[in-house]
Design a protein around this motif. Structure first.
Motif, PDB file in Angstrom:
ATOM      1  N   GLY A  79      46.548  41.039  -0.694  1.00 15.92           N
ATOM      2  CA  GLY A  79      45.602  40.432   0.237  1.00 15.92           C
ATOM      3  C   GLY A  79      45.417  38.951   0.012  1.00 15.92           C
ATOM      4  N   GLY A  80      46.056  38.400  -1.007  1.00 11.37           N
ATOM      5  CA  GLY A  80      46.012  36.946  -1.207  1.00 11.37           C
ATOM      6  C   GLY A  80      45.339  36.541  -2.492  1.00 11.37           C
ATOM      7  N   GLY A  81      45.837  35.453  -3.079  1.00 12.74           N
ATOM      8  CA  GLY A  81      45.276  34.924  -4.319  1.00 12.74           C
ATOM      9  C   GLY A  81      44.993  33.449  -4.200  1.00 12.74           C
ATOM     10  N   ASN A  82      44.572  32.854  -5.321  1.00 12.78           N
ATOM     11  CA  ASN A  82      44.187  31.450  -5.321  1.00 12.78           C
ATOM     12  C   ASN A  82      44.355  30.878  -6.719  1.00 12.78           C
ATOM     13  N   TYR A  83      44.321  29.555  -6.812  1.00  8.09           N
ATOM     14  CA  TYR A  83      44.523  28.882  -8.095  1.00  8.09           C
ATOM     15  C   TYR A  83      43.330  29.051  -9.031  1.00  8.09           C
ATOM     16  N   ILE A  84      42.163  29.385  -8.508  1.00  9.55           N
ATOM     17  CA  ILE A  84      40.997  29.585  -9.380  1.00  9.55           C
ATOM     18  C   ILE A  84      41.216  30.802 -10.268  1.00  9.55           C
ATOM     19  N   GLU A  85      41.659  31.907  -9.677  1.00  8.69           N
ATOM     20  CA  GLU A  85      41.954  33.108 -10.462  1.00  8.69           C
ATOM     21  C   GLU A  85      43.115  32.863 -11.415  1.00  8.69           C
ATOM     22  N   TYR A  86      44.128  32.161 -10.933  1.00  4.85           N
ATOM     23  CA  TYR A  86      45.281  31.877 -11.794  1.00  4.85           C
ATOM     24  C   TYR A  86      44.861  31.092 -13.026  1.00  4.85           C
ATOM     25  N   GLN A  87      44.039  30.052 -12.834  1.00  4.36           N
ATOM     26  CA  GLN A  87      43.612  29.242 -13.973  1.00  4.36           C
ATOM     27  C   GLN A  87      42.708  30.031 -14.907  1.00  4.36           C
ATOM     28  N   ASN A  88      41.894  30.914 -14.359  1.00  7.88           N
ATOM     29  CA  ASN A  88      41.035  31.749 -15.192  1.00  7.88           C
ATOM     30  C   ASN A  88      41.864  32.668 -16.081  1.00  7.88           C
ATOM     31  N   LEU A  89      42.953  33.213 -15.547  1.00  9.43           N
ATOM     32  CA  LEU A  89      43.855  34.049 -16.343  1.00  9.43           C
ATOM     33  C   LEU A  89      44.566  33.223 -17.414  1.00  9.43           C
ATOM     34  N   VAL A  90      44.963  32.003 -17.060  1.00  7.23           N
ATOM     35  CA  VAL A  90      45.620  31.130 -18.041  1.00  7.23           C
ATOM     36  C   VAL A  90      44.668  30.827 -19.190  1.00  7.23           C
ATOM     37  N   ASP A  91      43.407  30.510 -18.873  1.00 10.82           N
ATOM     38  CA  ASP A  91      42.423  30.237 -19.923  1.00 10.82           C
ATOM     39  C   ASP A  91      42.159  31.476 -20.769  1.00 10.82           C
ATOM     40  N   TYR A  92      42.166  32.652 -20.139  1.00  9.54           N
ATOM     41  CA  TYR A  92      41.921  33.897 -20.873  1.00  9.54           C
ATOM     42  C   TYR A  92      43.029  34.172 -21.883  1.00  9.54           C
ATOM     43  N   ILE A  93      44.267  33.977 -21.471  1.00 16.31           N
ATOM     44  CA  ILE A  93      45.392  34.353 -22.343  1.00 16.31           C
ATOM     45  C   ILE A  93      45.577  33.365 -23.481  1.00 16.31           C
TER      46      ILE A  93
END
Length: 1190
Positions: free
Chosen positions: A1145-1159
């Protein structure tokens, strides 16, 4: 003495056009004659109508005498420019009876044409020459062959066509820049390299071609890197802690280069090499060497190498079939092959039909159908009874498996006779059978317990700890596996047929830290040391300690998922005619043409630059449906989707005989019927020999980052959030949407070479995708003969000790995040600028002066910047808060200026006269410094380019922040989602006419509505609606969100956003100094406390195997299981090290960056983020508006 001096020109205006712009590409070099205080642009001087070059090149200015220049200025002062209406128009149109005069910059602005040849004629916009081209029905736009931006193939002032190549089109500005850089000796057509016809036409159309050598030929030490030795470790998992460039001769960290190509390297320790071993080949060269050996039938050498390897203790082959081994031992005449030895599907079907025939008539029917084949292999026989079928089957088997390969087999046997190996095999077949036909047995706790010899364990409790630990690992209660333990101790992931010598052992020593000794051979091992206090510690401590130890060491053997690297390797292999590409090959590449559709273009453009395509031999890249000229002596590589329209056009190309040969590559799998259409077209056109290869590439996705991918952009409307959530969508339409998503995900995992464990939520579109993907993977794995996950097709995933986790989530789990105003650099660029496929487009004014009264406003030009991993500043700061980015840009600029000033200072010192004793004493010290500074100039220029790039991008972002008060919206939305008290009521923010755009206000209210524990009362809602309507907002998105929230029963949703908080650090003071490029006054310096978004929290629960109501009901799919089940209980209890999150249904850079910070806080783990489409808030709210209108 010549008084020409280019310096100080920025403070003086040109005497002809009265502009002080120093822009060599547009106006030519700006030069000042100091003695007479005259400054001119070269082009203004050259094109002036009343002046001639009467002096030598060194006289006056460019050979134009000072007195002639003054006369021309005096003449022009009486003429008024027909564009700006000011005097000084020195250039006139040469057309008869045309009285227009103008300044050179004004003429450029009005699209006049200046010919830099002959009499240096000038033409006004009415009388300028034009290109006469036969009209063509262009179906699509074509790329400029220099910048690759798409243009309409219609000749205009700004668009030019090559006179020698029908489909070569250019921007005028691109051609002019290339002409200035290439000079008269290297300026030529970018497609066919023609220079004479091409230069003549370009001069006629007003392109200035300077008489000089190419700029790249004038650079000092431009080719210095060709004299450098390659010193870089290229193995996938470098073990050197000092980095891949660390090189210490005569040590295990010495870098050894590939003996074939010399352009790849490895540390000795990273490839288990010894310092005296001179023969090492990289993977690419090794593959080429192997393929050439097979083609040349070098079976004797293969047998010889195998024999020598066995004698000297090399690894066992283990890949022989029982039939092949029996042929070696007992001879082919005494060996009976079986059906499993037949790899050819058609032959296997014939054998099956023969063996299953129930009567003589059926058997004769099979023979009649296969008459030609049986006659060819000499197996035709008279059938008199049904029992003859066994004789027939034996004859076919014997021919196909043994007689057909008799010659290479005998050659291979001769090679095995080396050092008497074949004789020993025939003498002791039982002993050698396990070596040649070995199949490793599955490890168990008992097998490992019996394998290890236990030393110095003082009591039975310690021995019990060891055995209990092995049992716990087997039961899945530890993060490690039995294979990890064996690899840690021996370097092998299975027990070799000859066992280990000496046997692995385990002992407890008086040491504080565990040690694992390395060995010289994979079949030998020394002791595995444990801590000395095992008998006095609890078993749980022992379990945790040993698990952590083994996991840390085995971590070096893990190959992280890297989607971008995988697809780049696949693309380069495809462009190299589907042969592995050898980097920096000394031979010249095969020149070829690349034909792609829009899908293929989107896949290639973020990954391969024009230079990389040129290095691969691509001289021309065109859209499939463009009007293309025949190039009969050049091969063509096609990269397209297998659609009906594309297939028809490819068939047309075959009929028209456009190219020498055709390499057809399909982005996703082509159906049998469409493949037959191509075959029929090739037959009809007598072009079968020209169709060299046909491949399914399985590349139907776009990779934007090393850890991010999206589905193909061209059909994003088909898989958008709106398409999936339309209330009137039919079952057939929904099936089409799901099939499209599943096809791309299947391609992704084929490219990655990994079969994932799938988890998904129930009752959502994500579940539909999971079911279909599990089925597709299962069907492919079941067909072992044609499986895409075995053999050479395996990619990165085959080396991992644990399969990756695929988490499929639905966009509806979190609608607030896509609407959220963001504060990080990459997400802000995507939110407020035109950022697409890693390229950002900015609008820039065409000039500094304001337009005259009554004149049309100046047009804004668009400028594009590529934000790629090559950009180190982008890679470092794309996830940083924007104030930090602005500060970093300023710091980089100050650093650059300091380095530049140092170079100038050193040059000044080196140029002083000898009477200055202080300067002379400093000369020797500064010589070395100046040499170092000058050698770093290319790096400084690249640094300046990146600084200018990010200054422009960050300035454009800052303008949006200040104009729309995005920092205020970001802070308010963070407080709303974290249930923090607002400084100002929401109604006041919406009603404030100076606070943002109507879209900003709607986004703010939608986040409030989604995050609220209880929906506002009808009275309050009406009040909000009125305020939103008065602010100019469209209420359709709100209408859909109301329906969505009522349907989804989101009463508990607000808690899902955590306690995210922002802290204001006051106004930015550090970047408000006098020299700052950014005026940040009034913008808050907000610092965000990191909190996991819903998608990240779901991933954390599933990846770490945590029990949580949010994910406990997620479905579990394992495509490798023989039978699927409807279970939500995972069979694997170990935490996952690698995971892919895909948002349907679609994604965004906010979620992507949050995952990068998490990992970042999860050592040894790796995550990929994918989505069906990548949208910003504007695009998402548009889809919500369309849904609200239903």
């Amino acid at each position: 003495m010549n008084g020409n001096k280019p310096g100080d020109s920025q403070t003086l205006a040109c005497v002809f056009c009265r502009k002080d712009d120093d822009c060599p590409n547009k106006y030519g070099e700006m030069k000042t004659h100091e003695k007479w205080n005259i400054t001119v642009h070269y082009y203004c001087l050259l094109m002036s109508s009343g002046i001639w070059q009467r002096g030598k090149e060194e006289e006056g200015v460019y050979g134009f005498l000072i007195e002639d220049i003054r006369k021309e200025v005096n003449r022009a002062s009486k003429l008024k420019c027909c564009v700006c209406k000011k005097t000084g128009a020195s250039i006139g149109c040469v057309a008869p009876r045309c009285k227009r005069s103008y300044h050179f910059p004004c003429g450029l602005q009005r699209e006049c044409l200046f010919q830099f040849t002959g009499n240096f004629a000038s033409f006004c916009w009415t009388h300028r020459p034009v290109q006469i081209i036969t009209p063509n029905n262009y179906r699509e736009s074509l790329p400029c062959t220099i910048c690759l931006e798409f243009i309409e193939p219609i000749p205009t002032y700004t668009i030019l066509r090559s006179p020698c190549c029908k489909n070569a089109w250019f921007h005028r500005d691109c051609l002019q820049v290339q002409a200035i850089n290439a000079g008269v000796f290297f300026f030529r057509c970018t497609v066919c390299n023609n220079s004479d016809i091409f230069q003549k036409e370009m001069l006629r159309m007003g392109i200035h071609i300077p008489e000089k050598d190419a700029s790249w030929e004038l650079e000092e030490n431009a080719y210095q890197e060709l004299l450098q030795h390659y010193e870089h470790c290229d193995v996938r998992r470098c073990r050197c802690k000092e980095g891949r460039d660390y090189n210490v001769p005569n040590s295990k960290w010495e870098i050894k280069r590939c003996q074939c190509c010399g352009s790849s390297g490895t540390h000795l320790a990273c490839s288990l090499l010894q310092s005296w071993e001179q023969n090492w080949e990289c993977l690419e060269c090794r593959g080429i060497i192997y393929n050439s050996a097979v083609k040349e039938n070098l079976y004797y050498e293969a047998g010889k190498m195998l024999a020598i390897s066995l004698v000297h203790g090399g690894p066992s082959p283990g890949f022989f079939s029982k039939t092949l081994f029996n042929c070696l031992v007992y001879g082919p005449e005494n060996t009976l092959p079986v059906l499993d030895d037949v790899s050819d599907f058609d032959v296997a079907q014939i054998l099956i039909r023969v063996n299953t025939a129930t009567n003589v008539a059926d058997l004769n029917s099979v023979m009649n159908e296969c008459y030609n084949y049986l006659e060819l292999i000499g197996c035709l026989r008279l059938i008199t009874s049904l029992s003859d079928k066994y004789i027939l089957a034996k004859d076919i088997l014997t021919h196909h498996v043994i007689k057909r390969v008799q010659a290479p087999f005998e050659s291979f046997k001769q090679g095995l006779k080396t050092l008497g190996v074949l004789e020993k095999i025939q003498t002791y077949p039982e002993a050698f059978y396990s070596i040649f036909c070995h199949k490793p047995e599955n490890l168990s706790a008992k097998i490992l317990s019996d394998l290890f010899t236990v030393h110095t364990l003082s009591d039975a409790q310690s021995l019990g700890f060891w055995n209990s630990y092995l049992q716990a690992v087997e039961d899945g209660k530890s993060a490690t596996t039995l294979e990890d333990i064996l690899i840690f101790a021996t370097g092998c992931n299975s027990i070799p047929p000859a066992g280990f010598k000496p046997t692995p052992s385990i002992e407890c020593l008086q040491t504080d830290f565990p040690v694992g000794n390395k060995c010289h051979s994979l079949c030998q091992v020394k002791s595995l040391h444990l801590r000395n206090h095992l008998t006095s510690t609890l078993y749980q401590k022992f379990l945790s300690f040993l698990s952590l130890l083994i996991w840390k060491l085995v971590e070096f053997l893990h190959l992280l998922l890297n989607a971008k690297e995988s697809i780049i390797v696949a693309l380069k292999r495809m462009l190299n005619f589907n042969v592995p590409h050898v980097k920096n090959s000394t031979g010249e590449p095969v020149w070829k043409v690349l034909i792609y559709d829009r899908f293929g273009q989107d896949i290639i453009s973020p990954l391969l630059s024009v230079k990389e395509l040129r290095d691969m031999g691509i001289t021309l890249h065109l859209l499939l449906h463009s009007d293309r000229d025949p190039i009969p002596d050049v091969p063509a590589v096609y990269f397209v989707m297998p659609t009906e329209e594309n297939i028809d056009r490819m068939c047309q190309d075959l009929r028209n005989q456009l190219y020498e040969s055709y390499y057809l590559n399909f982005i996703s799998a082509i159906s049998r019927s469409k493949l037959e259409d191509i075959a029929n077209a090739a037959l009809a056109a007598n072009a079968v020999p020209q169709v060299a290869k046909v491949f399914d590439q399985y590349l139907n996705f776009i990779t934007l980052e090393d850890d991010m991918f999206v589905l193909c952009n061209q059909n994003k409307e088909l898989v958008s959030y709106r398409a999936i959530n339309r209330p009137d969508i039919t079952d057939t339409e929904m099936e089409t949407v799901m099939d499209t998503i599943v096809d791309s995900l299947f391609c992704f995992f084929v490219t990655l070479g990994a079969v994932p464990i799938i988890r998904c939520s129930r009752g959502t579109a994500a579940e539909m995708v999971a079911v279909k993907l599990d089925k597709k993977l299962r069907e492919n794995l079941r067909d072992a003969r044609n499986s895409l996950f075995t053999g050479d097709t395996l990619g990165a995933g085959q080396f991992s000790f644990q399969r990756p986790l695929l988490v499929l989530v639905d966009r509806n789990i979190d609608l607030a995040t896509p609407l959220h105003h963001t504060w990080t650099y990459q997400a802000l660029v995507h939110d407020v600028l035109d950022f697409h496929l890693n390229r950002v487009n900015l609008e820039e004014s065409s000039g500094l002066e304001s337009s005259p009264a009554g004149a049309r406003p100046k047009r804004k030009s668009k400028k594009s910047y590529d934000l790629t991993p090559v950009d180190k500043f982008w890679q470092k700061h794309k996830g940083s808060p924007f104030p930090e980015v602005a500060e970093s840009v300023q710091q980089e600029l100050e650093s650059y200026r300091a380095q530049e000033d140092e170079v100038k200072r050193l040059k000044s010192i080196m140029g002083l006269e000898g009477e200055d004793e202080g300067a002379i004493s400093m000369l020797s010290d500064n010589t070395a410094k100046l040499t170092s500074a000058v050698s770093s100039l290319p790096e400084l220029l690249e640094k300046k380019r990146l600084i200018d790039l990010h200054t422009n991008v960050a300035t454009a972002v800052l303008e949006h922040i200040k104009a729309r008060k995005l920092d205020v919206y970001f802070e308010y939305e963070e407080k709303i989602m974290s249930k923090t008290t607002l400084d100002k009521s929401l109604l006041d923010v919406i009603s404030d006419p100076d606070a943002g755009t109507p879209e900003d206000k709607m986004r703010l209210f939608l986040i409030y509505y989604i995050s609220a524990q209880q929906a506002p009362s009808e009275a309050d809602l009406e009040q909000y609606k009125k305020a939103l309507t008065d602010a100019g907002c469209n209420l359709d998105p709100l209408q859909y969100i109301k329906q969505w929230k009522a349907f989804a029963k989101m009463a508990s949703a607000p808690a899902s956003y955590g306690n995210t908080t922002t802290k204001s650090m006051g106004l930015l003071s550090r970047v408000m100094n006098t020299g700052s490029q950014f005026v940040m006054e009034g913008v808050k310096n907000l610092v965000l406390k990191q909190q996991n978004l819903p998608v990240t929290r779901i991933l954390d629960n599933l990846m770490e195997m945590k029990s949580n109501p949010e994910t406990d009901d997620f479905r579990y799919f394992d495509p490798k299981m023989l039978r699927g089940n409807d279970s939500s209980v995972p069979r694997n209890k170990n935490p996952f090290q690698e995971a892919i999150v895909f948002v349907v249904g679609g994604g965004n850079y906010i979620e992507y960056q949050n995952l990068v910070d998490y990992i970042k806080g999860k050592q040894g783990k790796h995550i990929l983020y994918g989505c069906s489409e990548l949208f910003n808030a504007t695009q998402f709210i548009k889809q919500l508006s369309q849904l609200g209108q239903k």
